[in-house]
Design an enzyme around this catalytic site. Sequence first.
Site, short mmCIF file in Angstrom:
data_model
loop_
_atom_site.label_atom_id
_atom_site.label_comp_id
_atom_site.label_asym_id
_atom_site.label_seq_id
_atom_site.Cartn_x
_atom_site.Cartn_y
_atom_site.Cartn_z
N THR A 14 -5.78 0.77 -6.58
CA THR A 14 -5.38 1.75 -7.61
C THR A 14 -3.90 2.05 -7.56
O THR A 14 -3.26 2.28 -8.58
CB THR A 14 -6.20 3.05 -7.41
OG1 THR A 14 -7.57 2.72 -7.59
CG2 THR A 14 -5.82 4.13 -8.39
N THR A 90 -8.20 2.05 -1.83
CA THR A 90 -8.76 2.98 -0.85
C THR A 90 -10.20 2.67 -0.45
O THR A 90 -10.66 3.11 0.59
CB THR A 90 -8.68 4.43 -1.37
OG1 THR A 90 -9.41 4.50 -2.61
CG2 THR A 90 -7.27 4.87 -1.58
N ASP A 91 -10.93 1.90 -1.29
CA ASP A 91 -12.36 1.68 -1.00
C ASP A 91 -12.60 1.03 0.36
O ASP A 91 -13.54 1.39 1.07
CB ASP A 91 -13.01 0.80 -2.09
CG ASP A 91 -13.14 1.53 -3.43
OD1 ASP A 91 -12.87 2.75 -3.47
OD2 ASP A 91 -13.51 0.89 -4.42
N1 ASP Z 1 -11.44 0.85 -6.36
C1 ASP Z 1 -10.09 1.04 -5.90
C2 ASP Z 1 -9.79 0.03 -4.81
O1 ASP Z 1 -10.13 0.24 -3.68
C3 ASP Z 1 -9.93 2.40 -5.42
C4 ASP Z 1 -8.55 2.73 -4.93
O2 ASP Z 1 -7.68 1.92 -4.74
O3 ASP Z 1 -8.33 3.92 -4.71
O4 ASP Z 1 -9.18 -0.95 -5.07
#
Ligand code: ASP
Length: 323
Positions: A14, A90-91
């Site tokens: 993200t 973050t995932d």
């Molecule tokens: N779905 C995203 C990822 O991990 C979430 C994020 O980056 O916060 O790529």
Amino acid sequence: MSKKNILLIHTGGTISMKMSAETGAVIQNEQNPLVQEKDTLAKFANIIEVEAFNLPSPHITPTEMLALRNCIHEHANKFALDGVVITHGTDTLEETAYFLDLTTRYNFPIVLTGAMRSSNELGADGIYNLVEAVRVACDSEAREKGVLVVMNDEVHQAFNITKTSTSSVNTFQSPQYGPIGLITKKMVHIHHKPVRRQYVEVEKIEKRVALLKVYAGMEADLIETVAELNYDGLVLEGLGQGNVPPAVAKSIATLLDKNMPVVLVSRCFNGIAEGVYGYEGGGKSLEERGVIFATGINGQKARLKLLIGLNQIQTPVNLKEYF
Ligand code: ASP
């Protein structure tokens, strides 16, 4: 004081995405918006920038994690690095952070960061977190602390951190232990020090380890399938202090008889799993049968730890001691 040399590696997520005005979907950019922030970052450090991948983090696998480890090695051999910052979705950020924690042993800080809001959303947190991560990577207090995660004004250790909220900017927490530092406008304040660090030498990741969550009434078949599918190891997120239903205990025995390592953590996110109960499926009985208890890490990290252990150069490994 001269500026520090920071290797900045982008991997996607993200933090590198934007929201489409037409559909509202958060999507990848052709050009990573963070790369346009050179002037902002140059105020804090000499940045050596590498775009390793542009992947949403659910697409990241141990292969990419190992490539990141190698990328750090190559640059550390070429430049006098003072620190590394990695931008990441973050995932699965906690998994990459923990992988690097186990497979690197530099004194300089390696800091991962991400964002919960994409670059063009209201209250976007990407560039803010990135600047804080660079500040931490430049700070001498952050040296020799293992791999760190910086988000939302806090510094956490890879070993403890986990994503706790689907959408809050405050998502990363270290249950039981808390952050090891905080960041203010003027300073980076590290207030805890990790008591131990572990290093494992791996060159490739070939073995496969499965992770399953245990639940009330769980039957034997899913676990037996893991052996049929030729996995090399299994991690179970057990109940409470480390217990499983009787049917699961029987299927675990089948796996152990086939010499497949079975590692148990608790699905509780506080406390430590250990063999206490002696009933069928109780932790003590499982321990006596040969199940290994992983201390203080969650299921996804125990899975990576077993995977790395099974792939480490100096095999055979005493897995019990290793955990
Ligand atoms: N779905 C995203 C990822 O991990 C979430 C994020 O980056 O916060 O790529």
